[in-house]
Design a protein around this motif. Sequence first.
Motif: not given
Length: 316
Positions: A27-28, A72, A75, A78, A92, A94, A112, A115
Amino acid sequence: MAEAPPPRGDGVYGPKFPGKPLSMVILGDSSAAGYGVHRPRETPGALLATGVSRRLRRPVRLHRLAVVGSMSSGLPYQVDAALEYEPEVAVILVGGNDVTHVSGRATAVRHLADSVRRLRSIGCKVVVGTCPDIGAIQPIKPPLRWLARRWSRQLAAAQTVAVVEAGGRSVSIGDLLGPAFEADPVRMFSSDRFHPSVEGYARAAAVMMPTLMAMLGEDDRAPATGADGVRSLPEAAHEAARAAGTEVSAVKVDGRERGPAGRWAQLRRHPWFGEPRLWFGHRAASFGGSPVPSVSGRSAAGAVGWTPADHQAAAD
């Protein structure tokens, strides 16, 4: 051209290995998506999935959910998509766009942390590559470069604290490419001189691999000594933000998670790509009768195996 959308790289890595594939998501932002490379096997997700598959001798199913240009704040969406795949491990990367867009640091860190907590709530192991040092990018000139470096480090330190508190581990990306850019800018950065090249992504993936493997139970590193060791989490985060390739994770001291200055944290500094520890070349395998190139310590091509797209091309 670096402006082309990055290849996805989704699929199963190490399909010849026995067992159920390990579910992995990445992710990111563009640094996670692999913006600037041309082949699926050159993306960060493919590099990491290949390394994990070889070390565990187990197939890895990769889902790339990172979005080019994401901050961010993107996220949560995602993670919504990632949870559908029931991931066992998440990577991740980011923060860069939060710096370039001057978004609120507290808000970025909150997204973040939330997440990481959501992923950890289903038992998913999470490693976060913190904000890179935007000031290390040559097209950015002083005094903006100095401000970008300061903002990047401040965000990276705040990300580290949030990630560890949420149950993940962080690895500082920092100015990982800065010195190498000065020595060989063509090699380390893509044609836009902003995003990493294949070699640049391989360098970032290499410093994250030890942490990824440690979370998966394959930690053969020596005990932390010297500059590594236990700090309060805020102190560890500050040190990590200034030293690229540093892992920060939670640790107990005398059975306690927290001390006078907050949560205890363990610092570990990882070798950079080209140093003695070669994570990607370990237990090299062959696929379809074709040998996988051995890693030289410098070549990203030698650090990766065949992607699902490569298997299909060979079959055709």
